[in-house]
Design a protein around this motif. Structure first.
Motif: not given
Length: 365
Positions: A5-8, A22-28, A85-89, A95-97
């Motif tokens: 997932f790409i999450t904030l 922070s935005i990360i990509k991880s499977d948890g 959030s709007k700024k970093i996205i 696509n933040i999930q």
């Protein structure tokens, strides 16, 4: 197949200075890519209103009695979170999930069955058109835990990412200090006393200064050891007995009457002493310590800790990770684990009776 997932993650800590995103990509689980970090400073007027409100809240009834002020602050706080959030996205065009929205802790009283984080997740979801995960601490407290610290599962992931095979502590010095101990299959954590809360509280009250940059004020003053000795044992006993803290549990009034620089120097040493003695009481010399959180920038505080502990101490930044954003990254990671119904806290991290998940999903778009 990529299960990531790409999450904030959004975090507003006990220092009340602003929002870490922070935005990360991880499977948890074990995969992690840190994509971006950004900081938003609260306007001074809002910071003062928020700080003043929190100082006057001693229980849940106080919030009910001041609910209109609470709701007004909550709306403003949520909209500031929406803005960053709007700024970093927008800058990352991703696509933040999921959004992990910690909110602002107003009061933390797990023994009374609650920990209240200000923040309107429904409004944030509506603003951003995203799924928002919030209220991370409630399920832990409902199941007998303290609801804190919640970052250990992320700390463990980082230690694995750093390929560290020795007994290791990640020591987070935020408003309140907490550690995560990780070695093999052992994961343990607790709050261990004040971080920046005494120093920052005194600076704001006496001079309207938000923090001691680099520890310069502390370094220019003299430590009053008599006062430290007079108050240390009582405070250390209190810290030892508890697993987690509310910021209002720490009082800097014992330095009243000292010269300004000497008071800051004394509070800084006092803080370092409590942190160090708590670690010494639980761990031997073979442990490696990795520092994160805003307090790692206070050179006076860090130097005291190094001298008092004599352990191997590194900054987390030495592993190419920005130590200011560990908690916002953690709540991005926790949002994934919550969404997938995975465990976020354990008996050894929060005193919860059994391992539990946490967080609530809000969809309002």
């Amino acid at each position: 197949m990529d299960n990531s997932f790409i999450t904030l993650g959004l975090m507003s800590g006990t220092s009340l200075d602003g929002i870490d995103a922070s935005i990360i990509k991880s499977d948890g689980e074990n995969n992690l890519d840190i994509i971006d970090n950004k900081y938003f400073n609260y306007p001074e007027e809002f910071r003062k209103r928020l700080s003043s409100f929190i100082l006057n809240i001693n229980n849940r009834a106080d919030i009910e009695e001041n609910i209109s002020t609470y709701k007004s602050l909550e709306r403003d706080l949520t909209l500031y979170h929406s803005k960053i959030s709007k700024k970093i996205i927008g800058e990352n065009k991703l696509n933040i999930q999921l959004i992990g929205f910690h909110g602002q802790t107003i009061i933390h009283k797990p023994k009374d069955g609650y920990s209240i984080q200000m923040g309107d997740a429904n409004l944030l979801s509506q603003e951003l058109k995203k799924k928002v995960i919030n209220n991370f601490r409630a399920n832990d407290i409902k199941n007998g835990g303290e609801g804190a610290p919640l970052t250990p599962v992320y700390h463990k992931l980082l230690i694995n990412k750093f390929k560290i095979n020795n007994p290791t502590i990640i020591l987070n010095i935020g408003g309140i200090s907490n550690y995560t101990y990780c070695f093999n299959d052992t994961l343990a954590a607790k709050d261990i006393g004040p971080g920046n809360v005494l120093i920052d509280g005194y600076l704001k009250k006496t001079k309207g200064i938000n923090y001691d940059k680099n520890g310069d004020i502390a370094l220019s003053g003299n430590i009053n050891i008599d006062i430290v000795n007079q108050f240390y044992e009582h405070e250390f006993y209190n810290v030892q007995q508890k697993h987690s803290f509310d910021r209002n549990e720490f009082d800097f009034s014992f330095v009243k009457g000292l010269e300004f620089e000497d008071a800051v120097a004394t509070l800084t040493y006092f803080t370092a002493l409590i942190i160090s003695q708590n670690i010494k009481k639980n761990f031997d010399n073979e442990i490696e310590i990795i520092l994160c959180g805003g307090g790692r920038r206070n050179l006076a505080l860090v130097n005291h800790i190094k001298k008092l502990l004599k352990y191997k101490i590194k900054l987390i930044d030495e592993f190419s990770i920005d130590g200011d954003f560990i908690e916002s990254q953690a709540f991005a990671y926790l949002s994934i684990r919550s969404y997938l119904n995975k465990i976020i806290s354990y008996p050894s991290t929060t005193n919860v009776l059994n391992p539990v998940t946490g967080g609530e999903i809000k969809i309002n778009f």
